[in-house]
Design a protein around this motif. Structure first.
Motif, short mmCIF file in Angstrom:
data_model
loop_
_atom_site.label_atom_id
_atom_site.label_comp_id
_atom_site.label_asym_id
_atom_site.label_seq_id
_atom_site.Cartn_x
_atom_site.Cartn_y
_atom_site.Cartn_z
N MET A 169 3.52 8.95 3.75
CA MET A 169 2.36 8.15 4.12
C MET A 169 2.76 6.87 4.84
O MET A 169 2.12 6.44 5.79
N SER A 170 3.86 6.26 4.36
CA SER A 170 4.31 5.03 5.00
C SER A 170 4.72 5.28 6.45
O SER A 170 4.37 4.52 7.35
N ARG A 171 5.46 6.39 6.66
CA ARG A 171 5.84 6.73 8.04
C ARG A 171 4.61 7.05 8.88
O ARG A 171 4.55 6.72 10.06
N GLY A 172 3.63 7.70 8.24
CA GLY A 172 2.41 8.02 8.96
C GLY A 172 1.65 6.77 9.39
O GLY A 172 1.17 6.68 10.52
N VAL A 173 1.56 5.80 8.48
CA VAL A 173 0.87 4.55 8.81
C VAL A 173 1.63 3.81 9.91
O VAL A 173 1.02 3.29 10.86
N LEU A 206 -6.11 1.43 0.44
CA LEU A 206 -5.47 0.50 1.38
C LEU A 206 -4.58 -0.52 0.68
O LEU A 206 -3.51 -0.88 1.20
N VAL A 207 -5.00 -1.02 -0.47
CA VAL A 207 -4.19 -2.03 -1.16
C VAL A 207 -2.83 -1.49 -1.60
O VAL A 207 -1.79 -2.12 -1.33
N PRO A 208 -2.76 -0.32 -2.25
CA PRO A 208 -1.43 0.20 -2.61
C PRO A 208 -0.53 0.43 -1.40
O PRO A 208 0.66 0.09 -1.43
N LEU A 209 -1.09 0.98 -0.33
CA LEU A 209 -0.30 1.19 0.88
C LEU A 209 0.10 -0.15 1.51
O LEU A 209 1.22 -0.30 2.01
N GLY A 210 -0.82 -1.11 1.47
CA GLY A 210 -0.53 -2.42 2.04
C GLY A 210 0.57 -3.14 1.29
O GLY A 210 1.43 -3.79 1.90
N ILE A 211 0.54 -3.05 -0.03
CA ILE A 211 1.59 -3.70 -0.84
C ILE A 211 2.95 -3.10 -0.52
O ILE A 211 3.96 -3.81 -0.40
N GLN A 212 2.98 -1.79 -0.38
CA GLN A 212 4.24 -1.13 -0.05
C GLN A 212 4.77 -1.60 1.30
O GLN A 212 5.96 -1.87 1.47
N GLY A 218 6.84 -8.14 4.91
CA GLY A 218 6.32 -9.48 4.62
C GLY A 218 4.84 -9.64 4.84
O GLY A 218 4.26 -10.66 4.44
N LYS A 219 4.19 -8.67 5.45
CA LYS A 219 2.74 -8.74 5.67
C LYS A 219 2.25 -7.34 6.00
O LYS A 219 3.04 -6.44 6.31
N SER A 220 0.94 -7.15 5.92
CA SER A 220 0.36 -5.84 6.26
C SER A 220 -1.05 -6.01 6.80
O SER A 220 -1.86 -6.74 6.23
N VAL A 221 -1.34 -5.31 7.89
CA VAL A 221 -2.68 -5.31 8.46
C VAL A 221 -3.63 -4.47 7.63
O VAL A 221 -4.85 -4.60 7.73
N LEU A 222 -3.08 -3.60 6.78
CA LEU A 222 -3.93 -2.71 5.97
C LEU A 222 -4.82 -3.49 5.02
O LEU A 222 -5.90 -3.03 4.66
N PHE A 223 -4.35 -4.67 4.58
CA PHE A 223 -5.17 -5.49 3.70
C PHE A 223 -6.45 -5.96 4.38
O PHE A 223 -7.40 -6.36 3.71
N LEU A 224 -6.47 -5.94 5.71
CA LEU A 224 -7.60 -6.50 6.47
C LEU A 224 -8.60 -5.45 6.93
O LEU A 224 -9.68 -5.80 7.40
N LEU A 225 -8.26 -4.18 6.82
CA LEU A 225 -9.14 -3.14 7.36
C LEU A 225 -10.51 -3.14 6.70
O LEU A 225 -11.54 -2.98 7.37
N LEU A 294 -2.80 -5.88 17.83
CA LEU A 294 -2.28 -6.38 19.10
C LEU A 294 -1.48 -7.67 18.91
O LEU A 294 -0.45 -7.88 19.56
N LEU A 295 -1.94 -8.51 17.99
CA LEU A 295 -1.27 -9.78 17.73
C LEU A 295 -0.16 -9.65 16.68
O LEU A 295 0.48 -10.64 16.32
N ASN A 296 0.04 -8.41 16.18
CA ASN A 296 1.09 -8.13 15.20
C ASN A 296 0.99 -9.06 14.00
O ASN A 296 1.94 -9.75 13.62
N THR A 297 -0.19 -9.09 13.39
CA THR A 297 -0.40 -9.97 12.24
C THR A 297 -0.93 -9.18 11.05
O THR A 297 -1.29 -8.00 11.15
#
Length: 601
Positions: A169-173, A206-212, A218-225, A294-297
């Motif tokens: 899943m991580s590679r897929g994301v 999204l939260v479990p994937l984002g934490i991983q 150091g950050k994840s866009v998944l937390f913002l979806l 796009l902004l890589n944040t």
């Protein structure tokens, strides 16, 4: 008003999906504080943080790899079998945690409920066969041995499977992000949020994937979806400018709650009111996620609730402008699309959910064109006779249900009802019991009914604005007055019918307002009677105000002198104990009016 004791119905596909999502998010939501704590420690004290501190930073890895997964497993086991299930679930989770190369959130979500289920079934088989005096030995050793077996099972079976699945899943994301296709996820996320699957998607997936992801980058866009407040605030701003009627009037307050309070559910009814607005939500979500990518944040940890304040607190150093840009783009795009839809709308603007529900309730209660008969009122009230507790239930047990409970609690307090608590919880934690009134959203009513078949159920379109709350309060208050009212009626019949409700029994010195009440088809009659009585007072130089009210608009106080027909008198006494009542045969011209006018101030 739908207030019935229900029989469980066969689950629909949507209900099953919601139930699964709730089970997942139900393990995450109680532990969001721990996730936030980890995120803050990471953002502040890691090597690249605001105030780097190597000693404090030693907590980052243990919190991520051990504390949070164990808490998730503990809660998962408790959901299935209370404390015994919680302990076994946490022990079982150690098998997937130890030796893992990735944070075992998904593994904890599996082992926690599995441990709770196993010990529950084990107790069902053997607990009743244990002889007196050996209960403690059985409880401790059965939990310990079963926990050990499940932990070993986790090491050799679940751990390799979950690790492989997590890596896949991580590679897929990562691949989806690399080809800039992640924004398309909002095409599915935004409609799912409107169907109250927001907590299931956000906290369950999204939260479990984002934490991983955040643990490595150091950050994840998944937390913002799901938590991005931009699409919602854009829609509410469009209602503030281009909306109509009560929807426009209520939009400013909703916007503040949504954007700063993070309660996204508050804008769902606005979208449900005009389904085309789902396009605005999708457009805002897609554009916002595209901007973030796009902004890589991204942010360091889950922002819960989805408030702009919580998001900024979780934002890594140097990313604030990027985050605000993504939120602003989402808000602007959703605003433009929503504005186009609202401007093209030719309706009169008075079709919001709360108002339509109020109209439905009014039609049910006004079958004769006015207030219900005394017999109908008594039948409605009797449904509330056994109510001892009111619980608001939503998907996560937080946010909108907490605010709904607060609103009703305030109404109950003002009504002088002191012995009926009003609380809130997640649907997954509801327990079937006698004397329970469950209030939930329409979309979640089936699941609430299945969890508590013996409770009374009321469904509302919007926790934050429903006319049903006033009906609940009136019925709960009336329950406490029926017996005294009936007793008073019997005494009244046996002693002196002439004394009760007659003009010479009124405390005129206390009267500050005279009220005429609508009854059946006599709305016009009460209006005319109000006007004629005002003229009588004016001619006599009296200044006591005279009003024409519905029965639910009265304040229960001796300051009110209520003039009604005999048909309305009993119904009025069922609902109010303090108001002073005069019963007259003819509202337009009663011989008692001269006496009343003479004695009023």
């Amino acid at each position: 008003m739908e207030a019935t004791k229900t029989v469980p119905k066969k689950s629909s596909l949507k209900t099953k999906i919601q139930k699964l999502g709730t089970s997942l998010s139900g393990m995450i939501m109680p532990n969001i504080a721990a996730v936030i704590a980890w995120g803050l420690v990471t953002a502040i004290f890691m090597a690249q943080g605001w105030f780097p501190n190597a000693q404090i930073a030693k907590m980052i890895s243990p919190m991520l790899n051990y504390l949070i997964p164990l808490l998730i497993a503990y809660v998962g086991g408790r959901m299935v079998y209370e404390e015994r299930g919680a302990v076994v679930g946490a022990v079982a989770a150690m098998g997937v945690i130890v030796g893992s190369s990735v944070p075992m959130f998904i593994g904890a979500m599996i082992m926690g409920p599995l441990g709770g289920w196993c010990i529950k079934k084990f107790d069902q088989l053997f607990q009743e066969k244990i002889k007196s005096g050996f209960e403690m030995i059985y409880n401790n050793f059965s939990s310990g041995i079963l926990g050990m077996v499940l932990a070993i099972f986790g090491v050799f079976v679940v751990n390799p499977l979950v690790t492989a699945g997590s890596n896949f899943m991580s590679r897929g994301v990562d691949w989806i992000i690399s080809i800039h296709m992640l924004p398309l996820a909002n095409i599915f996320i935004e409609p799912a949020k409107i169907l109250f699957l927001n907590n299931a998607i956000g906290n369950g997936i999204l939260v479990p994937l984002g934490i991983q992801q955040a643990s490595t980058s150091g950050k994840s866009v998944l937390f913002l979806l799901e938590s991005n407040p931009g699409p919602g605030i854009g829609i509410l701003l469009a209602f503030m400018i281009f909306g109509k009627g009560t929807a426009k009037a209520s939009a400013p307050g909703a916007a503040i709650i949504q954007f700063f309070g993070g309660i996204h559910e508050i804008y769902f009814p606005y979208v449900l009111m005009k389904p085309a607005l789902i396009l605005a939500a999708i457009a805002g979500g897609v554009s916002g996620t595209f901007t973030f990518s796009l902004l890589n944040t991204g942010i360091k940890a889950a922002a819960s609730p989805g408030s702009i304040i919580a998001i900024l607190l979780m934002t890594p150093k140097g990313n604030y402008l990027r985050i605000l840009t993504g939120v602003a783009v989402a808000a602007i795009v959703s605003f433009i699309v929503a504005a186009i839809i609202l401007k093209a709308d030719k309706s009169d603007g008075e079709t919001d959910l709360a108002e339509k529900q109020a109209q439905m309730d009014q039609m049910k209660s006004e079958s004769k064109g006015g207030m219900p008969s005394a017999e109908d009122a008594e039948r409605s009230v009797q449904d509330y006779a056994d109510i001892k507790k009111v619980i608001f239930a939503c998907d996560a047990g937080m946010g909108s249900s907490a605010m709904g409970a607060s609103l009703l609690r305030d109404k109950v307090k003002k009504a002088g009802i002191k012995d009926i608590p009003v609380t809130n919880t997640a649907i997954s934690r509801l327990k079937d019991e006698q004397g329970l009134l469950v209030i939930t959203q329409d979309e979640l009513a089936d699941r609430a009914s299945q969890k508590t078949p013996n409770a009374m159920h009321i469904s509302v379109g919007n926790f934050l604005s429903s006319p049903k709350y006033d009906e609940v309060v009136i019925n709960l208050k009336t329950v406490k007055q029926i017996a005294p009212a009936e007793s008073q009626a019997e005494t009244h019949a046996e002693s002196s019918k002439e004394a009760d409700g007659k003009i010479d029994t009124i405390d005129y010195a206390a009267v500050k307002e005279v009220d005429f009440i609508h009854h059946d088809q006599k709305v016009g009659s009460s209006t005319m009677a109000t006007s004629l009585f005002k003229d009588r007072l004016k001619k006599e130089g009296k200044k006591t105000p005279v009003k024409n009210l519905g029965i639910d608009e009265l304040e229960d106080s001796k300051l009110h002198l209520v003039i009604v027909t005999p048909e309305a008198e009993k119904n009025l006494k069922l609902r109010y104990t303090e108001v002073q009542i005069v019963s007259v045969e003819d509202l337009l011209n009663s011989k008692d009016y001269d006496y009343i006018v003479e004695h009023l101030a």
